[in-house]
Design an enzyme around this catalytic site. Structure first.
Site, PDB file in Angstrom:
ATOM      1  N   GLU A  97       0.841  -1.210   0.000  1.00 11.96           N
ATOM      2  CA  GLU A  97       0.000   0.000   0.000  1.00 11.96           C
ATOM      3  C   GLU A  97       0.869   1.250   0.000  1.00 11.96           C
ATOM      4  O   GLU A  97       0.523   2.265  -0.604  1.00 11.96           O
ATOM      5  CB  GLU A  97      -0.958  -0.030   1.208  1.00 11.96           C
ATOM      6  CG  GLU A  97      -2.097  -1.006   0.952  1.00 11.96           C
ATOM      7  CD  GLU A  97      -2.658  -1.661   2.204  1.00 11.96           C
ATOM      8  OE1 GLU A  97      -2.423  -1.161   3.313  1.00 11.96           O
ATOM      9  OE2 GLU A  97      -3.326  -2.704   2.053  1.00 11.96           O
ATOM     10  N   GLY A 173      -6.079  -8.130   1.075  1.00 13.69           N
ATOM     11  CA  GLY A 173      -7.395  -7.526   1.293  1.00 13.69           C
ATOM     12  C   GLY A 173      -8.417  -7.923   0.253  1.00 13.69           C
ATOM     13  O   GLY A 173      -9.481  -7.304   0.149  1.00 13.69           O
ATOM     14  N   SER A 213      -4.612 -12.139   2.798  1.00 16.73           N
ATOM     15  CA  SER A 213      -5.854 -12.826   3.178  1.00 16.73           C
ATOM     16  C   SER A 213      -5.604 -14.098   3.991  1.00 16.73           C
ATOM     17  O   SER A 213      -6.318 -15.090   3.827  1.00 16.73           O
ATOM     18  CB  SER A 213      -6.709 -13.113   1.945  1.00 16.73           C
ATOM     19  OG  SER A 213      -7.028 -11.888   1.298  1.00 16.73           O
TER      20      SER A 213
HETATM   21  C1  PEP Z   1      -1.456  -6.882   4.671  1.00 18.07           C
HETATM   22  O1  PEP Z   1      -1.898  -5.809   4.318  1.00 18.07           O
HETATM   23  O2  PEP Z   1      -0.295  -6.964   5.135  1.00 18.07           O
HETATM   24  C2  PEP Z   1      -2.321  -8.039   4.505  1.00 18.07           C
HETATM   25  C3  PEP Z   1      -1.788  -9.219   4.400  1.00 18.07           C
HETATM   26  O3  PEP Z   1      -3.672  -7.783   4.476  1.00 18.07           O
HETATM   27  P1  PEP Z   1      -4.874  -8.878   4.422  1.00 18.07           P
HETATM   28  O4  PEP Z   1      -4.522  -9.943   5.448  1.00 18.07           O
HETATM   29  O5  PEP Z   1      -6.084  -8.108   4.800  1.00 18.07           O
HETATM   30  O6  PEP Z   1      -4.885  -9.422   3.066  1.00 18.07           O
END
Ligand code: PEP
Length: 256
Positions: A97, A173, A213
């Site tokens: 991000e 995500g 995820s």
């Molecule tokens: C993250 O942003 O580090 C991540 C793994 O998010 P999520 O588990 O929501 O996919």
């Protein structure tokens, strides 16, 4: 043997009072948490308060970013010393991000990693390919470029203090998780690359976390892979029950 890390990246979620509630839920139910290395990464504003409530617990605190200069006219930035004093032992660097939304590059990742190491913080350096890069057959070119750039110039001694998080961008995500075979293959290739850069001894020590995820239903399978040394968890770390279940999966995987 590498000790499993279960790290929760809260992103821009939780005020101080919400953070306190989440930590209360975690410590109440997290029984054997000390059997793995548990880390939580709240936003900057909640770091100190989370550190204070964790007290003697085995859970460590990470920041989600830092700036590489020590102090000065850098409006909006936070230094290594500042987050250390707020209670951090760890810092996440180069999350996708930050790369996608805030212009982070391999070069800035490298500057941040060096600043973290110089101040005694342990960096969790994130790498990962986009869906387009994977479908175009460029996954390993991208991962190698991110490792070459982000870890450029680190000594073998310092590299042994770094943790890598492999986070395929298409899985973050999105509810889509890499299969355990995809994760294992990527982790194995990352370790081979680290070996070519820093030697096999260092590559064997570095922990490589999977992120994307991870949730209670898939954690044990992912964490059971030989080169998966833990998880970096976003969404599921915001729910105490789910995060505790993932910690329990880590404890199970530690026994394998
Ligand atoms: C993250 O942003 O580090 C991540 C793994 O998010 P999520 O588990 O929501 O996919």
């Amino acid at each position: 043997m590498r000790k499993i890390i279960i790290a929760g990246n809260w992103k821009m979620n939780n005020t101080i009072s919400q953070a306190q509630d989440l930590i209360a839920g975690l410590t109440k139910n997290g029984g054997d948490m000390h059997k793995v290395e548990v880390i939580v990464a709240p936003p900057f504003t909640a770091l100190r308060s989370v550190y204070d409530i964790l007290g003697q617990s085995s859970v460590h605190v990470a920041a989600q970013n830092l700036f590489w200069e020590e102090s000065g006219a850098y409006t909006g930035e936070v230094s290594a010393m500042m987050i250390k004093e707020a209670g951090c032992k760890w810092v996440i660097i180069g999350h996708s991000e930050r790369r996608q939304l805030f212009g982070e590059t391999d070069e800035t990742v490298n500057k941040r990693a060096r600043a973290a190491l110089a101040s005694g913080l342990k960096p969790i350096v994130c790498i990962g390919e986009t869906l387009e890069e994977r479908e175009g057959g460029r996954t390993y070119d991208v991962l190698h470029r991110q490792l070459d750039g982000g870890l450029n110039g680190l000594s073998a001694e310092n590299m042994a203090k770094v943790t890598i998080a492999y986070e395929p961008v298409w899985a973050i995500g999105t509810g889509k998780t890499a299969t355990s075979a995809q994760a294992q293959e990527a982790h194995e290739k990352i370790r081979a690359k680290l070996s070519s850069m820093f030697g096999q001894g260092v590559a064997d020590k570095v922990r490589i976390l999977y992120g994307g995820s991870m949730k209670p239903s898939n954690a044990l399978e992912l964490l059971s892979q030989p080169d998966v040394d833990g998880g970096l968890i976003g969404g599921a770390s915001l729910n105490a029950h789910d995060f505790v279940e993932i910690i329990k999966a880590g404890i199970e995987a530690e026994k394998l």
